[in-house]
Write an enzyme that holds these catalytic residues in place. Sequence first.
Site, PDB file in Angstrom:
ATOM      1  N   GLU A 113       0.812  -1.231   0.000  1.00  0.00           N
ATOM      2  CA  GLU A 113       0.000   0.000   0.000  1.00  0.00           C
ATOM      3  C   GLU A 113       0.837   1.268   0.000  1.00  0.00           C
ATOM      4  O   GLU A 113       0.444   2.267   0.602  1.00  0.00           O
ATOM      5  CB  GLU A 113      -0.934   0.014   1.224  1.00  0.00           C
ATOM      6  CG  GLU A 113      -1.999  -1.054   1.219  1.00  0.00           C
ATOM      7  CD  GLU A 113      -3.074  -0.795   2.260  1.00  0.00           C
ATOM      8  OE1 GLU A 113      -2.780  -0.148   3.271  1.00  0.00           O
ATOM      9  OE2 GLU A 113      -4.208  -1.245   2.040  1.00  0.00           O
ATOM     10  N   GLU A 133      -6.921  -7.542  -0.385  1.00  0.00           N
ATOM     11  CA  GLU A 133      -7.428  -7.443   0.996  1.00  0.00           C
ATOM     12  C   GLU A 133      -8.893  -7.057   0.977  1.00  0.00           C
ATOM     13  O   GLU A 133      -9.227  -5.886   0.786  1.00  0.00           O
ATOM     14  CB  GLU A 133      -6.646  -6.404   1.815  1.00  0.00           C
ATOM     15  CG  GLU A 133      -5.242  -6.824   2.153  1.00  0.00           C
ATOM     16  CD  GLU A 133      -4.504  -5.799   3.025  1.00  0.00           C
ATOM     17  OE1 GLU A 133      -5.160  -5.028   3.755  1.00  0.00           O
ATOM     18  OE2 GLU A 133      -3.261  -5.771   2.944  1.00  0.00           O
TER      19      GLU A 133
HETATM   20  C1  GAL Z   1      -4.211  -2.397   5.222  1.00  0.00           C
HETATM   21  C2  GAL Z   1      -2.848  -3.046   5.349  1.00  0.00           C
HETATM   22  C3  GAL Z   1      -2.917  -4.309   6.176  1.00  0.00           C
HETATM   23  C4  GAL Z   1      -3.696  -4.067   7.430  1.00  0.00           C
HETATM   24  C5  GAL Z   1      -5.066  -3.531   7.079  1.00  0.00           C
HETATM   25  C6  GAL Z   1      -5.935  -3.215   8.256  1.00  0.00           C
HETATM   26  O1  GAL Z   1      -4.086  -1.067   4.931  1.00  0.00           O
HETATM   27  O2  GAL Z   1      -2.331  -3.340   4.083  1.00  0.00           O
HETATM   28  O3  GAL Z   1      -1.624  -4.736   6.457  1.00  0.00           O
HETATM   29  O4  GAL Z   1      -3.003  -3.166   8.204  1.00  0.00           O
HETATM   30  O5  GAL Z   1      -4.935  -2.342   6.388  1.00  0.00           O
HETATM   31  O6  GAL Z   1      -6.153  -4.338   8.992  1.00  0.00           O
END
Ligand code: GAL
Length: 840
Positions: free
Chosen positions: A182, A251
């Site tokens: 990110e 994600e």
């Molecule tokens: C994203 C990140 C993850 C985790 C998630 C929140 O921004 O890539 O590693 O932190 O947010 O749980």
Amino acid sequence: MRLTRLVSVLFWFLCIHIPTFFCANVEYDHRALVIDGKRRVLISGSIHYPRSTPEMWPDLIQKSKDGGLDVIETYVFWNLHEPVRGQYDFDGRKDLVKFVKTVAAAGLYVHLRIGPYVCAEWNYGGFPLWLHFIPGIKFRTDNEPFKAEMKRFTAKIVDMIKQEKLYASQGGPVILSQIENEYGNIDSAYGSAGKSYIKWAASMATSLDTGVPWVMCQQADAPEPIINTCNGFYCDQFTPNSNTKPKMWTENWSGWFLSFGGAVPYRPVEDLAFAVARFFQRGGTFQNYYMYHGGTNFDRTSGGPFISTSYDYDAPIDEYGLIRQPKWGHLKEVHKAIKLCEEALIATDPTITSLGPNLEAAVYKTGSVCAAFLANVGTTSDATVNFSGNSYHLPAWSVSILPDCKNVVLNTAKINSASAISSFTTESSKEDIGSLEASSTGWSWISELVGISKANSFSRTGLLEQINTTADKSDYLWYSISLDYKGDAGSQTVLHIESLGHALHAFINGKLAGSQAGNSGKSKFTVDIPVTLVAGKNTIDLLSLTVGLQNYGAFFDTWGAGITGPVTLKGSTNGSTLDLSSQTWTYQVGLKGEDLGLSSGSSGQWNSESSFPKNQALTWYKTNFAAPSGSNPVAIDFTGMGKGEAWVNGQSIGRYWPTYVSPNSGCTDSCNYRGPYSSSKCRKNCGKPSQTLYHVPRSWLKPSGNTLVLFEESGGDPTQISFVTKQTESLCAHVSDSHPPPVDMWNSNTESGSKVGPVLSLSCPHHNQVISSIKFASYGTPLGTCGNFYHGRCSSNKALSIVQKACIGSSSCSVGVSIDTFGDPCRGVAKSLAVEATCA
Ligand code: GAL
């Protein structure tokens, strides 16, 4: 089972020796990842290996497979593996290779997100602290010291995976890798050096020659051949930066993380399923749940500040490794429904048309295959749409999936899966406690001295930043000063402290005078503590502590912590303010008890006289206990304690902090899933401690003679803590006569056979259990929710006996939800069947 093992070993062998024939070739094109020449629809889920134990891995992975996953995603945690520069550690929970092999043994693929910056609510985002002390280094931007270390670690991991032949290109399970994480969210803060850094990271990764594709998430400018992917609660609107790359979602947040001081987040499965279906509706072919199993932040691994020890995440598999229902079950159905569409999905892009305001159809049609997704993205009104000459009912905020472009196999808002109510029951584990003969409580203790007690303390002028001083060797840093007070004895003054965070206990002349903590939104705080000084010498000992180092944001490594001042004594008798900030302070990194290794319980002079200290700050406590009987997961309920860390047989189960209570407002017990989700939309447990229960993995316990050690900072009563085990109390399901039949009954030739109707199914969580009672059954218009069902105006008087007959004594049962089964208790009325059952 044996045979499959043999076959896979054979493949392994052949792959090594005749690679062109026996190794998977992973490529990608505009539509999908292409494995061995075939485009694939892949369902993935995150499980972070150090957030559970190697003993838990096979079960977690099997439950993932059973839930319909094809891929397990994990980050690689640099600071775990290289705690000291050049000294690597891959033991136990850190055994990355073993984890990857365990996934392979279950027949699943792996997505390895090396980072090595990982965010992940993990201490310092995964960076080892020594990195910070390399001269001239700037994290995550274009400079030689950082790039050299990042490359070295990334190459180390890639080499390890290669040596074990774990890349798909070598016959292994790893089909994908990630570099960075990110960065695109924060790169503007790094200017042009950020841009060149990303180009460097891309070519560095590519040069490592893994034979499988690399991704960068949230990186719109990811250079070729790196695939840029999406992270978020929804990614249906995302498009990759080139038409040659597939639409991938790395994600999909299945819930959200918990912070000490915050309420517990949850994400309704109807919304999560909607997000998944929308993604596949709009051209996606790879989707990963972050998290599928969240697990536990053992030790001091949680990031922050203020990330709780539980990393449950409201994931489909809960912190303890139990499936969370109906989330796991409903998503399993969603995965099956999507897989029924796979041939059409990989064959072509969707044709998207509007069916009215907020109503959308996507059709994947070529040759003989056709699959369609019908969505109602409206947040309030259900709709009836006309599609290809048929009429379909679409609840608000839902997607219907039609694997043959005609029949609905699933609607994301209609849950066939049973839900479960689970509970924690207190277990006696006192058997051993009496064996500490001298102590009636069963506990022994050691007091940690207030202030400076170690030989390696040192003095400096002024107030030091904490992370630079402790290098995170410990949460704790003592700031001590003595002053000669010339005023009257017993005079009142106010000690004013300004700290970057994260928390503080202030001691005046050896006594705890006040504590303060920041919160996850703002770690900085100011505190004014009324204190009484004595005439002559007074000591001020400030114990400043970190609660997980910052893991997110531009330049997060430089935000700092600790008491940077000013520190003043205000309003003493003559009204003047004494500024202590630039005076000479004495510092001590960590606790004496940490140096003595008290956490193991075996060293130290443990006291066990009758004068047992309760509610006394800075106390180490120790007891012995027997493991709770049975095999249900174990937790410790820390109610009665303040804040500290706990160790079971020398292994840290993490920081505990049951006194940090969440705000009174902002919660809702039944969150409306319709409409866009955000991390603060659905929370529970307001006004209660953020976390009282702390997971103790079963594999860390012996039947008896276990040692529990606590370090309590602010004061508590360890005799109040208890051991609990988690089990399912009841199963519930509520299926209406408009629900589609279970996905497994899907048969596209419905014309030829008789149409199957909806079915209510129940299944006990453990293989050796059977359904022992039906607490409630109603066919008609039942109301309420699981645990509180009640009959509506219409109810069949046969429902209970029919369900009892079908279910009692069986480990699972299915009942048709129709008047054929129950007769019609009220003509012309839409009906449903609600059941609550118990297993034994
Ligand atoms: C994203 C990140 C993850 C985790 C998630 C929140 O921004 O890539 O590693 O932190 O947010 O749980």
